[in-house]
Design a protein around this motif. Sequence first.
Motif, PDB file in Angstrom:
ATOM      1  N   PHE A   1       0.812  -1.219   0.000  1.00  0.00           N
ATOM      2  CA  PHE A   1       0.000   0.000   0.000  1.00  0.00           C
ATOM      3  C   PHE A   1       0.848   1.273   0.000  1.00  0.00           C
ATOM      4  O   PHE A   1       0.299   2.379   0.056  1.00  0.00           O
ATOM      5  N   PHE A   2       2.173   1.139  -0.042  1.00  0.00           N
ATOM      6  CA  PHE A   2       3.053   2.307  -0.033  1.00  0.00           C
ATOM      7  C   PHE A   2       4.044   2.224  -1.202  1.00  0.00           C
ATOM      8  O   PHE A   2       4.478   1.138  -1.578  1.00  0.00           O
ATOM      9  N   ASP A   3       4.383   3.402  -1.741  1.00  0.00           N
ATOM     10  CA  ASP A   3       5.442   3.508  -2.735  1.00  0.00           C
ATOM     11  C   ASP A   3       6.728   3.928  -2.040  1.00  0.00           C
ATOM     12  O   ASP A   3       6.718   4.769  -1.133  1.00  0.00           O
ATOM     13  N   LYS A   4       7.835   3.370  -2.472  1.00  0.00           N
ATOM     14  CA  LYS A   4       9.157   3.590  -1.858  1.00  0.00           C
ATOM     15  C   LYS A   4       9.992   4.469  -2.782  1.00  0.00           C
ATOM     16  O   LYS A   4      10.298   4.085  -3.902  1.00  0.00           O
ATOM     17  N   ASN A   5      10.359   5.674  -2.294  1.00  0.00           N
ATOM     18  CA  ASN A   5      11.120   6.622  -3.096  1.00  0.00           C
ATOM     19  C   ASN A   5      12.402   7.018  -2.374  1.00  0.00           C
ATOM     20  O   ASN A   5      12.377   7.323  -1.177  1.00  0.00           O
ATOM     21  N   LEU A   6      13.502   7.048  -3.093  1.00  0.00           N
ATOM     22  CA  LEU A   6      14.768   7.515  -2.532  1.00  0.00           C
ATOM     23  C   LEU A   6      14.796   9.038  -2.619  1.00  0.00           C
ATOM     24  O   LEU A   6      14.686   9.613  -3.701  1.00  0.00           O
ATOM     25  N   VAL A   7      14.953   9.721  -1.481  1.00  0.00           N
ATOM     26  CA  VAL A   7      14.943  11.190  -1.476  1.00  0.00           C
ATOM     27  C   VAL A   7      16.285  11.782  -1.074  1.00  0.00           C
ATOM     28  O   VAL A   7      16.509  12.974  -1.223  1.00  0.00           O
ATOM     29  N   LYS A   8      17.196  10.977  -0.533  1.00  0.00           N
ATOM     30  CA  LYS A   8      18.529  11.472  -0.175  1.00  0.00           C
ATOM     31  C   LYS A   8      19.557  10.369  -0.350  1.00  0.00           C
ATOM     32  O   LYS A   8      19.355   9.249   0.094  1.00  0.00           O
ATOM     33  N   ASP A   9      20.659  10.715  -1.026  1.00  0.00           N
ATOM     34  CA  ASP A   9      21.814   9.831  -1.043  1.00  0.00           C
ATOM     35  C   ASP A   9      23.067  10.699  -1.079  1.00  0.00           C
ATOM     36  O   ASP A   9      22.987  11.925  -1.059  1.00  0.00           O
ATOM     37  N   ASP A  10      24.229  10.090  -1.133  1.00  0.00           N
ATOM     38  CA  ASP A  10      25.473  10.849  -1.069  1.00  0.00           C
ATOM     39  C   ASP A  10      25.907  11.399  -2.421  1.00  0.00           C
ATOM     40  O   ASP A  10      26.953  12.024  -2.536  1.00  0.00           O
ATOM     41  N   VAL A  11      25.100  11.171  -3.458  1.00  0.00           N
ATOM     42  CA  VAL A  11      25.482  11.623  -4.798  1.00  0.00           C
ATOM     43  C   VAL A  11      24.621  12.805  -5.243  1.00  0.00           C
ATOM     44  O   VAL A  11      25.122  13.859  -5.628  1.00  0.00           O
ATOM     45  N   SER A  12      23.289  12.640  -5.164  1.00  0.00           N
ATOM     46  CA  SER A  12      22.394  13.627  -5.757  1.00  0.00           C
ATOM     47  C   SER A  12      21.805  14.613  -4.757  1.00  0.00           C
ATOM     48  O   SER A  12      21.115  15.543  -5.147  1.00  0.00           O
ATOM     49  N   SER A  13      22.060  14.445  -3.472  1.00  0.00           N
ATOM     50  CA  SER A  13      21.468  15.311  -2.469  1.00  0.00           C
ATOM     51  C   SER A  13      22.125  16.690  -2.463  1.00  0.00           C
ATOM     52  O   SER A  13      23.251  16.851  -2.940  1.00  0.00           O
TER      53      SER A  13
END
Length: 349
Positions: free
Chosen positions: A15-27
């Motif tokens: 019932f949930f979508d998993k999104n990456l919002v922070k990493d060491d490359v694009s943040s």
Amino acid sequence: YGGVVLMFQWRRFQFFDKNLVKDDVSSPQEFKKLDIVCCTSGGGNLIFGDINGFIRVVDREFKVVRSFQAYWLRISHIKKEKQRNLLVSIGDDEENISPTVKIWNMDKSDEEGFPDIERRIKLPKMDATCLTCTDDLSHLAVGLCDGTMVVLAGDIFREKRSKQTVIKVEETVPITAMAFVPQPRGPTILFVATTNAVHMFHSDKDFLKKVETMDGLGCDIGCATLSEHNNEFIVGRKEAMYFVNSSGRGGCMAFEGDRKLLSWFRNYLIVVDQVSNAKTNMLTFYDGQNKFIGFSSSFSNISHVVSEYGYVYVLTRDGQIFQLVEKDTQTKLCLLYTSPSPRDRQKSR
């Protein structure tokens, strides 16, 4: 929860979508090297304490809207008070001294941008293991690594009008989790977990009294949480989840796992388990009222779970932050009616 709830017949959904919002490359640059040791949320912000004693307030776009050094050495715990814009923290300004609780007024600042400190409270010279407070900050409690807890009640902002109590809950074992449950009538309940047991106290402005000890319900640090659904204190142990309420020991959910972290979001109990790989965790959302699993996914080395803006955020020790977004009602209904039940899956084998 009454009696024993078995899990094998529960339906499973995503019932949930998993999104990456922070990493060491694009943040953003200010986020790349942020080594988070504690976090909290409230007032439309996520709040992080880092390894260098800084507190950083982050908006929903993950922009740092405020940053200040709360402690010169280290910070270990932060907790947002819900009714006002107050923040409670624990940390150290020097080596070999007692930790200090600081209560920050985030609405007031000095010329350098530091929030006003409403009060400082010196703790015994022991490492703090957990922090909790009531929504109105009429009660505050700190658990320590030697089984001692410090409780403040009353007008916490005025030392002469508040009562500080230091209690040895157990010998030699740490306090691992704590939660206050205010009662409409009568004293506030304080649940205290150690590695051995759960203790229930009654607290008001004038006294702190232990009313029950439930042996065999202890847990590791971070492996207990409070249900926002019915104010039950939930303890995660390897063999089951145990529920404790104002009447004492309640029911349990019987499923095994190597518990690492418990949290609560809406109607979901969030459980983080260690799996066979030492760096892999399984995060699962359990809806105990409707008896289904609302989400499950593996992550690498989870450190914190926090919620704000109607989302759940999962922080990992690798520096990543994931956002879990609940699907809309129509999509969930489609999943509900098209997903096979455990009995149907068993027949198809």
